[in-house]
Design a protein around this motif. Structure first.
Motif, short mmCIF file in Angstrom:
data_model
loop_
_atom_site.label_atom_id
_atom_site.label_comp_id
_atom_site.label_asym_id
_atom_site.label_seq_id
_atom_site.Cartn_x
_atom_site.Cartn_y
_atom_site.Cartn_z
N TYR A 151 0.87 -1.18 0.00
CA TYR A 151 0.00 0.00 0.00
C TYR A 151 0.90 1.22 0.00
N ASP A 160 -5.85 -6.27 -1.86
CA ASP A 160 -6.60 -5.24 -2.59
C ASP A 160 -6.03 -3.85 -2.34
N ASP A 162 -4.84 -1.77 -4.23
CA ASP A 162 -5.06 -0.79 -5.29
C ASP A 162 -6.49 -0.27 -5.34
N ASN A 163 -7.32 -0.60 -4.34
CA ASN A 163 -8.70 -0.10 -4.37
C ASN A 163 -9.21 0.18 -2.96
N GLU A 164 -10.50 0.55 -2.88
CA GLU A 164 -11.07 0.98 -1.60
C GLU A 164 -11.24 -0.15 -0.60
N ASN A 165 -11.04 -1.39 -1.03
CA ASN A 165 -11.16 -2.53 -0.12
C ASN A 165 -9.83 -2.93 0.52
N ALA A 166 -8.83 -2.06 0.42
CA ALA A 166 -7.50 -2.37 0.95
C ALA A 166 -7.57 -2.78 2.42
N LYS A 207 -9.07 1.79 7.50
CA LYS A 207 -8.65 0.59 6.78
C LYS A 207 -8.83 -0.62 7.68
#
Length: 251
Positions: A151, A160, A162-166, A207
């Motif tokens: 990240y 994930d 690279d997206n909002e579900n990191a 997160k």
């Protein structure tokens, strides 16, 4: 001459403070030995006859801890959301410690790795050191078909990213003095993730965290994960098995 031999140790389920003390002992011995080696090198330059067969050791320690929260030097105490009564209720303890990073959680079902390495034996670049540990974890997760990565701007291993579900599956925090390392990484295998709800994990708000068990939908063999991760760390660093490990196998 660089010593790439590494002795692996498995401390099992061990109290955090006891493990910290044992780390400090190994770490302190290595730092002291490096000072002795440097003094010998200076003496040799000045014409003295000295033995040159001393090498600093390297250790790779695997363990698990009972429920504990640890706060790194750059962390904020308010990122622990439990008071003393709350800690007692959840059978957890809390320690401010001397690694980098913010607050994190350790507990049963989480694989903790403490590399106590003389980086003069490998490479003297702390950022590369962290990236190399991350890569070993990424490759370990790939063995289970779990795609992981980094990240941007943060240490550790994420899913994930690279997206909002990191979500973070492996936290890292290290200390390094005279290029000798201690502390290390914590990989959530079968960990009880509810304990992360009582902190702001690594000081990162908004997160979530993850575990290998959660991703696979089944409990995972900790010993299997440990062996795969050990192999990947050896590969990524170009390590060699130490004579001490060979003695342990053949004894």
């Amino acid at each position: 001459m660089k010593n790439k031999q590494v002795e692996t140790q498995d401390w099992g389920l061990i109290d955090y403070k006891e493990a910290w003390d044992r780390q400090e002992k190994l770490f302190g011995t290595s730092v002291q030995l490096k000072t002795e080696i440097r003094n010998r090198q200076v003496a040799a330059i000045n014409g003295a006859e000295v033995a040159d067969d001393i090498k600093t050791p390297n250790y790779l320690v695997f363990c698990q801890h009972p429920h504990v929260y640890t706060l790194g030097k750059s962390g904020k105490a308010e990122h622990l959301l439990l008071d003393e009564a709350g800690l007692a209720k959840h059978q957890a303890v809390y320690y401010p410690i001397n690694r980098g990073g913010d607050i994190t959680y350790h507990g049963p079902g989480q694989l903790v790795v403490y590399p106590i390495l003389d980086l003069d034996n490998f490479f003297t670049d702390i950022h590369l050191y962290l990236r190399t540990l991350e890569e070993a974890v990424i490759q370990t997760l790939a063995h289970y078909g779990v795609k992981a990565g980094r990240y941007p701007g943060y240490t550790g291993v994420w899913l994930d990213a690279d997206n909002e579900n990191a979500r973070k599956i492996c936290a890292m925090g290290v200390r390094c003095s005279r290029w000798v390392t201690m502390h290390g990484l914590a990989l959530n295998v079968n960990a009880d993730l509810s304990y992360f709800g009582y902190i702001v994990p690594c000081g990162i708000e908004g997160k979530s965290v993850a575990s290998l068990q959660q991703e696979l939908g089944r409990e995972v063999d900790m010993n299997e994960v440990k062996e795969i991760l050990k192999r990947e760390i050896f590969v990524q660093f170009g390590m060699e098995v130490s004579d001490e490990n060979n003695k342990a196998v053949t004894a």
